[in-house]
Design an enzyme around this catalytic site. Sequence first.
Site, PDB file in Angstrom:
ATOM      1  N   HIS A 113       0.837  -1.201   0.000  1.00  0.00           N
ATOM      2  CA  HIS A 113       0.000   0.000   0.000  1.00  0.00           C
ATOM      3  C   HIS A 113       0.875   1.255   0.000  1.00  0.00           C
ATOM      4  O   HIS A 113       0.666   2.170  -0.801  1.00  0.00           O
ATOM      5  CB  HIS A 113      -0.921  -0.024   1.233  1.00  0.00           C
ATOM      6  N   GLU A 114       1.851   1.308   0.883  1.00  0.00           N
ATOM      7  CA  GLU A 114       2.701   2.502   0.991  1.00  0.00           C
ATOM      8  C   GLU A 114       3.562   2.682  -0.258  1.00  0.00           C
ATOM      9  O   GLU A 114       3.762   3.809  -0.720  1.00  0.00           O
ATOM     10  CB  GLU A 114       3.551   2.462   2.260  1.00  0.00           C
ATOM     11  N   HIS A 146       1.648   4.503  -2.877  1.00  0.00           N
ATOM     12  CA  HIS A 146       1.672   5.967  -2.788  1.00  0.00           C
ATOM     13  C   HIS A 146       2.883   6.537  -3.520  1.00  0.00           C
ATOM     14  O   HIS A 146       2.775   7.546  -4.222  1.00  0.00           O
ATOM     15  CB  HIS A 146       1.696   6.426  -1.329  1.00  0.00           C
ATOM     16  N   ASP A 173      -5.007   7.344  -1.491  1.00  0.00           N
ATOM     17  CA  ASP A 173      -5.876   6.474  -0.685  1.00  0.00           C
ATOM     18  C   ASP A 173      -7.253   6.450  -1.333  1.00  0.00           C
ATOM     19  O   ASP A 173      -7.697   7.442  -1.916  1.00  0.00           O
ATOM     20  CB  ASP A 173      -6.004   7.017   0.733  1.00  0.00           C
TER      21      ASP A 173
END
Length: 188
Positions: free
Chosen positions: A123-124, A127, A133
């Site tokens: 997920h990170e 980014h 998000d």
Amino acid sequence: MHVRRMTGGLAAVVTMSLALLGGQAAAVPSGEAGRSAAARVLTYDASGSAEFRSAVDRSAAIWNESVDAVELRPVASGRRANIRVLADNGWPRALPGSLGNGTVYIGRQAVNQGYSTIRISSHELGHILGLPDRKPGPCSSLMSGSTAGVACTNPYPNAAEKAEVEDNFAQVAAGQPVPAPRAVPAGD
């Protein structure tokens, strides 16, 4: 002897042709044959990720399996990485710079609450690859983050997330401006 001379001559012609065209001959490992030749290589430094090192490496591999426009590789010793990955006691977060550059924090607070380390890392990294998000969201959306719940362990981007990363890096390759990723505060 005649075959060796012909083969050597052919190799010289190919090498000179590539030099004249401004390219460089490079062998493609058999496992990489399907990978786009235009993939942008981004390096990551997970030396500060402590106990999350294997989760970071697995997440990089997941992104490599999922998209063609970018490839994440561990940084070579003594080199500066595009992406730094650090462990801390806070909540996971990303501090993107430009597209493909920034710092990721794998926060122990979320891990202690039961969230998957590989999902957090994937997920990170998303980014850093330009994804925002998407809250609230289902477990099938990697970028739904913590809103998918502790039981969600899916570390894979969905089709829309993959397409967005591909588009982000295609725009960069075409010289088009891509909005800079914004900082993703703790608690994403």
